[in-house]
Design an enzyme around this catalytic site. Structure first.
Site, mmCIF file in Angstrom:
data_model
loop_
_atom_site.group_PDB
_atom_site.id
_atom_site.type_symbol
_atom_site.label_atom_id
_atom_site.label_comp_id
_atom_site.label_asym_id
_atom_site.label_seq_id
_atom_site.Cartn_x
_atom_site.Cartn_y
_atom_site.Cartn_z
ATOM 1 N N TRP A 57 5.186 -13.174 33.645
ATOM 2 C CA TRP A 57 4.993 -14.536 34.133
ATOM 3 C C TRP A 57 5.456 -14.704 35.577
ATOM 4 O O TRP A 57 6.522 -14.220 35.946
ATOM 5 C CB TRP A 57 5.783 -15.505 33.243
ATOM 6 C CG TRP A 57 5.886 -16.888 33.804
ATOM 7 C CD1 TRP A 57 6.812 -17.347 34.700
ATOM 8 C CD2 TRP A 57 5.010 -17.995 33.527
ATOM 9 N NE1 TRP A 57 6.567 -18.664 34.993
ATOM 10 C CE2 TRP A 57 5.475 -19.093 34.288
ATOM 11 C CE3 TRP A 57 3.881 -18.162 32.714
ATOM 12 C CZ2 TRP A 57 4.860 -20.338 34.251
ATOM 13 C CZ3 TRP A 57 3.276 -19.413 32.681
ATOM 14 C CH2 TRP A 57 3.755 -20.482 33.445
ATOM 15 N N ASP A 60 6.345 -20.511 40.877
ATOM 16 C CA ASP A 60 6.450 -20.956 42.271
ATOM 17 C C ASP A 60 6.731 -19.851 43.297
ATOM 18 O O ASP A 60 7.578 -18.995 43.070
ATOM 19 C CB ASP A 60 7.617 -21.949 42.431
ATOM 20 C CG ASP A 60 7.579 -23.096 41.450
ATOM 21 O OD1 ASP A 60 6.657 -23.153 40.623
ATOM 22 O OD2 ASP A 60 8.497 -23.934 41.512
ATOM 23 N N TRP A 84 6.875 -18.632 30.457
ATOM 24 C CA TRP A 84 7.978 -19.084 31.303
ATOM 25 C C TRP A 84 9.325 -18.874 30.591
ATOM 26 O O TRP A 84 9.461 -19.163 29.407
ATOM 27 C CB TRP A 84 7.798 -20.565 31.660
ATOM 28 C CG TRP A 84 8.793 -21.037 32.672
ATOM 29 C CD1 TRP A 84 8.714 -20.923 34.026
ATOM 30 C CD2 TRP A 84 10.055 -21.689 32.405
ATOM 31 N NE1 TRP A 84 9.837 -21.452 34.616
ATOM 32 C CE2 TRP A 84 10.669 -21.932 33.656
ATOM 33 C CE3 TRP A 84 10.715 -22.081 31.241
ATOM 34 C CZ2 TRP A 84 11.907 -22.555 33.776
ATOM 35 C CZ3 TRP A 84 11.956 -22.707 31.367
ATOM 36 C CH2 TRP A 84 12.543 -22.940 32.622
ATOM 37 N N ASP A 274 5.118 -33.828 39.578
ATOM 38 C CA ASP A 274 5.302 -33.292 38.230
ATOM 39 C C ASP A 274 4.339 -33.975 37.245
ATOM 40 O O ASP A 274 3.827 -33.336 36.327
ATOM 41 C CB ASP A 274 6.762 -33.551 37.822
ATOM 42 C CG ASP A 274 7.204 -32.679 36.670
ATOM 43 O OD1 ASP A 274 6.460 -31.747 36.297
ATOM 44 O OD2 ASP A 274 8.298 -32.925 36.130
#
Ligand SMILES: *[C@@H]1O[C@H](CO)[C@@H](O)[C@H](O)[C@H]1NC(C)=O
Ligand SMILES: *[C@@H]1O[C@H](CO)[C@@H](O)[C@H](O)[C@H]1NC(C)=O
Ligand SMILES: *[C@@H]1O[C@H](CO)[C@@H](O)[C@H](O)[C@H]1NC(C)=O
Ligand SMILES: *[C@@H]1O[C@H](CO)[C@@H](O)[C@H](O)[C@H]1NC(C)=O
Ligand SMILES: *[C@@H]1O[C@H](CO)[C@@H](O)[C@H](O)[C@H]1NC(C)=O
Length: 465
Positions: A57, A60, A84, A274
């Protein structure tokens, strides 16, 4: 197809056994998947142009920079699986932003009081004397989001393999006095220095539904004091993740160092919302007297504002490339597979091709183009001579069978008087396009490319303009 990534595969098993965490983050946590190791990444659909790790994974981009002529790229990475979790700062270096060599993770949880539950996003600042410094978000033992500092161990090592964390960490933390929400305080930007000699940095946050960029100042980069006012805030925008604040030249495509202030300069504030998972930016003025940013009239600072990209593109971050005097934009492409398909595939996430970014002559929006270095990956060239396209006609481009190709195309439209007149009620083009669909016929369009098309066009992917 060229091999755009040179990878040395390294396996490591950091931070096993920290237990199950309930963290406030923008990622869904699949506890059963985050340490499931795929045997090998399935190579079939791997990209040839984009940055991606050999497996697992990635999200950012973090701390991109150039140091002693070498580009550094760090990114949020799970060493243990394709979902994640277990996030560290993975690290790669490159001479050309195209061919990369991977190194051990630069930052991983190690400081009990400051980041033992996670090392999340942050940015690099080049301090005087050519000394890089990271500010990044750590997750502390109470699962509060705090801001930390790390610096290279050995400045003579151009690869900057080892990083040392400040013993003063955390440098910025939510308290009952500053009333910062401990679950909504993350992603420090590259810092900039004002004429008063003090450093400034902003951190994404929110109070109720108001998104804000909390401003801190420091004389020594270690002791930070929260400013009374945020650099900027906007109602009803929710949490601001990964803010990016940088100067752009008026009438010049060259990039500027992040601390540049003065005549002939505007500023850009980019936010990753978000709530919508899109990156938006405004163009405006940085008022140094009040230490606030004011978007220009007409530059909208909410989710109907301008975007860098209208596809999947999130948590983006720019850096000033002092070698080529340009501002370069990185952004995470979150592939949209299901979590179980990610695990089957063996990896999740790619980075968009780095782009140069500059202010349009109108002063109202940014322009961007893939960095020229990407052209070094071009091999066999296929050309379609200029052609007049009649309405409804399709012209096949012969000689391309690749699943990946680098396409340069330009359309010239002669009869703009046939285009629909802009209806003043169309205030949100994004919403309008999503309602109408890309293939709706109009006075001059649509026109564009059909890719991955089958022989009789029963199937294709369209990319209309
Ligand atoms: C620092 O890096 C340089 C260049 O890689 C190397 O020659 C030197 O031995 C390093 N110093 C230490 C203390 O590791
Ligand atoms: C703090 O942030 C969290 C995470 O988004 C949210 O659930 C909570 O409501 C926020 N608290 C306040 C007082 O805004
Ligand atoms: C643009 O900026 C660069 C770097 O600051 C400078 O060298 C160049 O002369 C400028 N170009 C114009 C047209 O002003
Ligand atoms: C976004 O801002 C514009 C301009 O200030 C405003 O007209 C619009 O209502 C806002 N949209 C939302 C969803 O708040
Ligand atoms: C990534 O994609 C998944 C699946 O489509 C979606 O649930 C998630 O919200 C996306 N996240 C971002 C940051 O785009």
């Amino acid at each position: 197809m060229a091999n755009s990534c040179l990878w040395l595969i390294c396996l490591f098993s950091l931070m096993l056994g920290h237990g199950v965490l309930q963290l406030e983050a923008s990622h869904i946590v699949y506890d059963n998947l985050k340490t499931l190791q795929p045997a090998t990444a399935n190579p079939t659909y791997r990209t040839s142009y984009h940055f991606q790790p050999p497996k697992n994974w990635m999200n950012d981009p973090n701390g991109p920079m150039i140091y002693k002529g070498l580009y550094h790229f760090f990114y949020q990475y799970n060493p243990n699986g394709a979902a994640w979790g277990n996030i560290v700062w993975a690290h790669s270096t490159s001479k050309d932003l195209i061919n990369w060599v991977s190194h051990d993770p630069a930052i991983y949880p190690s400081q009990e009081a400051a980041d033992i539950n996670g090392c999340w996003s942050g940015s690099a600042t080049i301090l005087p004397g050519d000394k890089p410094a990271f500010l990044y978000t750590g997750i502390d033992p109470k699962n509060s989001q705090v801001q930390n500092l790390a610096m290279p161990k050995n400045l003579s090592d151009p690869h900057l393999i080892e990083w040392v964390k400040s013993p003063n960490n955390p440098l910025m933390a939510p308290t009952t006095v500053n009333k910062i929400n401990a679950s909504s305080f993350r992603d420090p930007t590259t810092a900039w220095i004002g004429p008063d000699g003090r450093w400034r940095v902003i951190i994404g946050s929110k109070i109720n539904r108001r998104g804000l960029a909390i401003l801190y100042r420091s004389k020594d980069f270690v002791h930070w004091i929260k400013a009374k006012h945020p650099l900027h805030s906007a109602k009803d925008t929710g949490m601001w993740e990964c803010p990016d604040f940088f100067p752009v030249s008026i009438n010049n495509q060259s990039g500027l160092d992040t601390s540049m202030i003065g005549l002939g300069i505007k500023h850009v504030l980019k936010l990753s919302l978000d709530d919508t998972k899109h990156d938006y930016y405004t163009v405006g003025t940085y008022n140094l007297v009040k230490d606030i940013y004011i978007p220009d009239k007409g530059s909208v600072d909410n989710d109907s504002g301008l975007r860098y990209d209208y596809g999947k593109f999130y948590a983006s971050k720019t850096f000033y490339d002092s070698a080529k005097k340009r501002r370069v934009l990185w952004g995470w492409i979150n592939e949209s597979l299901s979590e179980t398909d990610f695990v089957k595939q063996g990896w999740a996430g790619v980075q968009a091709i780095p782009r140069s970014l500059w202010l349009d002559r109108s002063g109202k929006q940014l322009l961007q183009w893939p960095i020229v270095e990407i052209e070094s990956l071009r091999q066999k060239q296929v050309k379609l001579p200029s052609t007049v396209l009649k309405k409804g006609s399709v012209q096949e481009v012969l000689g391309v069978t690749a699943a990946q190709a680098d396409v340069e195309i330009s359309f010239e439209v002669k009869e703009f008087d046939k285009a629909e007149v802009l209806d003043p009620s169309w205030t949100n083009p994004q919403l309008l396009c999503s309602r109408k669909g890309a293939s709706v016929k109009g006075g001059v369009g649509p026109f564009g490319l059909l890719v991955l098309a089958s022989k009789h066009l029963q199937e294709y992917t369209c990319s209309f303009l």
